[in-house]
Design a protein around this motif. Structure first.
Motif, PDB file in Angstrom:
ATOM      1  N   MET A 145     -57.290  29.162  36.988  1.00  0.00           N
ATOM      2  CA  MET A 145     -56.041  29.636  37.582  1.00  0.00           C
ATOM      3  C   MET A 145     -55.604  28.669  38.677  1.00  0.00           C
ATOM      4  O   MET A 145     -56.400  28.354  39.559  1.00  0.00           O
ATOM      5  N   SER A 205     -52.631  28.882  41.102  1.00  0.00           N
ATOM      6  CA  SER A 205     -51.432  29.602  41.549  1.00  0.00           C
ATOM      7  C   SER A 205     -50.481  28.674  42.296  1.00  0.00           C
ATOM      8  O   SER A 205     -49.266  28.795  42.185  1.00  0.00           O
ATOM      9  N   VAL A 265     -57.930  38.626  46.312  1.00  0.00           N
ATOM     10  CA  VAL A 265     -57.680  38.455  44.876  1.00  0.00           C
ATOM     11  C   VAL A 265     -58.380  39.574  44.104  1.00  0.00           C
ATOM     12  O   VAL A 265     -57.788  40.218  43.227  1.00  0.00           O
ATOM     13  N   THR A 278     -69.523  43.578  44.135  1.00  0.00           N
ATOM     14  CA  THR A 278     -69.297  43.377  45.566  1.00  0.00           C
ATOM     15  C   THR A 278     -70.610  43.170  46.312  1.00  0.00           C
ATOM     16  O   THR A 278     -71.646  43.697  45.903  1.00  0.00           O
TER      17      THR A 278
HETATM   18  N1  LIG Z   1     -57.012  29.384  41.996  1.00  0.00           N
HETATM   19  C1  LIG Z   1     -56.070  29.875  42.764  1.00  0.00           C
HETATM   20  O1  LIG Z   1     -54.898  29.671  42.536  1.00  0.00           O
HETATM   21  C2  LIG Z   1     -56.483  30.721  43.925  1.00  0.00           C
HETATM   22  C3  LIG Z   1     -55.570  31.568  44.562  1.00  0.00           C
HETATM   23  C4  LIG Z   1     -56.013  32.413  45.570  1.00  0.00           C
HETATM   24  C5  LIG Z   1     -57.339  32.352  45.972  1.00  0.00           C
HETATM   25  N2  LIG Z   1     -58.178  31.489  45.367  1.00  0.00           N
HETATM   26  C6  LIG Z   1     -59.589  31.443  45.737  1.00  0.00           C
HETATM   27  O2  LIG Z   1     -60.156  32.697  45.365  1.00  0.00           O
HETATM   28  C7  LIG Z   1     -61.198  33.020  46.265  1.00  0.00           C
HETATM   29  C8  LIG Z   1     -60.942  34.386  46.857  1.00  0.00           C
HETATM   30  O3  LIG Z   1     -59.781  34.315  47.684  1.00  0.00           O
HETATM   31  P1  LIG Z   1     -59.364  35.594  48.541  1.00  0.00           P
HETATM   32  O4  LIG Z   1     -58.106  35.241  49.240  1.00  0.00           O
HETATM   33  O5  LIG Z   1     -59.460  36.801  47.712  1.00  0.00           O
HETATM   34  O6  LIG Z   1     -60.558  35.586  49.623  1.00  0.00           O
HETATM   35  P2  LIG Z   1     -61.266  36.841  50.303  1.00  0.00           P
HETATM   36  O7  LIG Z   1     -60.269  37.896  50.609  1.00  0.00           O
HETATM   37  O8  LIG Z   1     -62.119  36.302  51.386  1.00  0.00           O
HETATM   38  O9  LIG Z   1     -62.221  37.410  49.145  1.00  0.00           O
HETATM   39  C9  LIG Z   1     -63.373  36.746  48.716  1.00  0.00           C
HETATM   40  C10 LIG Z   1     -64.428  37.786  48.393  1.00  0.00           C
HETATM   41  O10 LIG Z   1     -65.517  37.118  47.765  1.00  0.00           O
HETATM   42  C11 LIG Z   1     -66.742  37.737  48.141  1.00  0.00           C
HETATM   43  N3  LIG Z   1     -67.567  36.719  48.799  1.00  0.00           N
HETATM   44  C12 LIG Z   1     -67.361  36.113  49.997  1.00  0.00           C
HETATM   45  N4  LIG Z   1     -68.322  35.233  50.262  1.00  0.00           N
HETATM   46  C13 LIG Z   1     -69.162  35.277  49.216  1.00  0.00           C
HETATM   47  C14 LIG Z   1     -70.361  34.600  48.903  1.00  0.00           C
HETATM   48  N5  LIG Z   1     -70.891  33.682  49.713  1.00  0.00           N
HETATM   49  N6  LIG Z   1     -70.961  34.882  47.736  1.00  0.00           N
HETATM   50  C15 LIG Z   1     -70.438  35.780  46.887  1.00  0.00           C
HETATM   51  N7  LIG Z   1     -69.318  36.472  47.126  1.00  0.00           N
HETATM   52  C16 LIG Z   1     -68.690  36.207  48.269  1.00  0.00           C
HETATM   53  C17 LIG Z   1     -66.383  38.879  49.098  1.00  0.00           C
HETATM   54  O11 LIG Z   1     -66.200  40.046  48.302  1.00  0.00           O
HETATM   55  P3  LIG Z   1     -67.349  41.149  48.112  1.00  0.00           P
HETATM   56  O12 LIG Z   1     -67.927  41.365  49.478  1.00  0.00           O
HETATM   57  O13 LIG Z   1     -66.628  42.324  47.564  1.00  0.00           O
HETATM   58  O14 LIG Z   1     -68.369  40.567  47.184  1.00  0.00           O
HETATM   59  C18 LIG Z   1     -65.026  38.455  49.624  1.00  0.00           C
HETATM   60  O15 LIG Z   1     -64.294  39.548  50.082  1.00  0.00           O
HETATM   61  C19 LIG Z   1     -61.265  31.875  47.276  1.00  0.00           C
HETATM   62  O16 LIG Z   1     -62.230  30.934  46.858  1.00  0.00           O
HETATM   63  C20 LIG Z   1     -59.884  31.280  47.201  1.00  0.00           C
HETATM   64  O17 LIG Z   1     -59.844  29.935  47.633  1.00  0.00           O
HETATM   65  C21 LIG Z   1     -57.779  30.681  44.364  1.00  0.00           C
END
Ligand SMILES: NC(=O)c1ccc[n+]([C@@H]2O[C@H](COP(=O)([O-])OP(=O)(O)OC[C@H]3O[C@@H](n4cnc5c(N)ncnc54)[C@H](OP(=O)(O)O)[C@@H]3O)[C@@H](O)[C@H]2O)c1
Length: 333
Positions: free
Chosen positions: A273, A275, A166, A185
């Protein structure tokens, strides 16, 4: 059409949880009225949770996961779709309570499908998937400060979890919209990558992962938060007057300890959000906007393409925050 095809099947028997790529018969597909030959799926954080242990989202086993897919309709009992239509599916609890896209053939309710815009390829649709769709929704929420809310132009925006699915796409879109993007990050070696996507500044996560002040210096007109917890609480305290915070994820925590001062003194807004539950009308608008806002050549540089077998090896990384960019699943690989 062959009656058997390859799918990733989850099973739970007592304490034993299994994930297996196997040959499945068409009669195995029990939901929906439109059958699709799947080209691509992807890997989102939610997929990672489901692949690990069902994530308390899957209620019945055996189960085919995969919350997103793109492909072509091969059979339809729905009036809305006919053989040959190219479609996109994201969310609607497909891959959770309904069988999903980690399957060469999928069958879903036609009310969940969006016709793929002509200038977007099936592969590009899944390079975005739920993650990219959520980034687009979040960027439009921030832009609404200018349009709907008749506010001043958005200048400075913050993206947390910036190397994630995201976050990385949000950095790209917000830069394309003309905003100064600051990326947060936890990965020390990803500054160049984030700058290549359009981030003007990169801040280490540790600066945000601490107890926030009740209200801090206002720095951001908009925030896309994918992590929650103290990082979000600090972003709230640093949001400027009338700023909008698009809250999408909880990769850090579900908790949010904040206070009323940024809301009462600065009129800031938190916009959640969802989605998975977005209306078809909203989805059509967002997918149509994708080609204008995404540089797919640039995005492709940070996309890994995996088979279902490789996905089983790779998925734990998304739960540890170890993936940068997007993971695409090629059902023909
Ligand atoms: N609301 C919705 O409709 C919706 C839709 C899609 C996803 N989401 C949610 O959005 C989030 C991100 O999804 P994604 O698919 O982008 O996942 P992702 O690719 O794993 O990205 C999450 C990023 O958050 C950071 N992160 C991971 N663990 C962390 C921690 N313990 N503390 C702080 N930062 C941390 C890391 O980035 P850095 O290393 O760069 O910090 C990681 O790359 C998830 O919680 C997912 O469930 C929600």
């Amino acid at each position: 059409m062959s009656e058997t095809f390859k799918a990733l099947v989850l099973n739970q028997d007592g304490e034993t949880f299994t994930r297996e790529v196997k040959s499945v018969d068409k009669s195995f597909l029990k939901h929906g009225d439109v059958t699709i030959k799947v080209d691509y799926s992807d890997l989102n954080f939610k997929d990672g949770m489901i692949l690990k242990n069902g994530g308390r989202l899957v209620k019945e086993f055996p189960h085919i996961p995969g919350i997103d897919f793109s492909g072509t309709v091969i059979e339809s009992e729905s009036e809305k779709f006919k053989e040959g239509d190219e479609i996109i599916l994201t969310g609607f609890r497909v891959g959770e309570i309904y069988y999903g896209g980690y399957s060469q053939i999928a069958k879903v309710d036609g009310n969940f499908l969006v016709k793929k815009p002509k200038d977007l390829s099936s592969k590009q649709a899944m390079m975005l998937g739920t993650a990219g769709f959520t980034s687009l929704m979040s960027a439009f929420a921030i832009k609404a400060r200018e349009e709907l809310l008749l506010g001043a132009k958005v200048n400075d925006v913050l993206v947390t979890g910036a190397t994630g699915g995201v976050g990385s796409v949000a950095v790209m879109i917000l830069n394309k919209m003309g905003y100064n993007v600051t990326a947060v990050t936890g990965k020390n070696d990803k500054n160049n990558y984030l700058e290549s996507l359009g981030a003007k500044n990169v801040i280490n996560r540790s600066e945000f992962d601490k107890d926030p002040r009740p209200i801090d210096k206002g720095l951001w007109d908009g925030v896309v938060d994918t992590v929650g917890g103290k990082i979000l609480a600090n972003a709230i305290a640093q949001t400027k007057s009338n700023g909008i915070i698009a809250v999408c994820g909880n990769a850090n925590s579900n908790e949010l300890n904040t206070n009323l001062l940024p809301f009462m003194l600065r009129g800031i807004k938190i916009w959640g959000m969802d989605s998975a539950g977005a209306s078809i009308k909203r989805r059509e608008f967002v997918w149509q906007a994708a080609t204008d806002l995404i540089d797919f050549d640039l995005l492709e540089k940070s996309v890994q393409v995996l088979s279902l077998e490789e996905l089983i090896e790779t998925y734990p990384k998304i739960l540890k925050g170890e993936i940068s960019g997007r993971v695409l699943i090629d059902l023909n690989k």
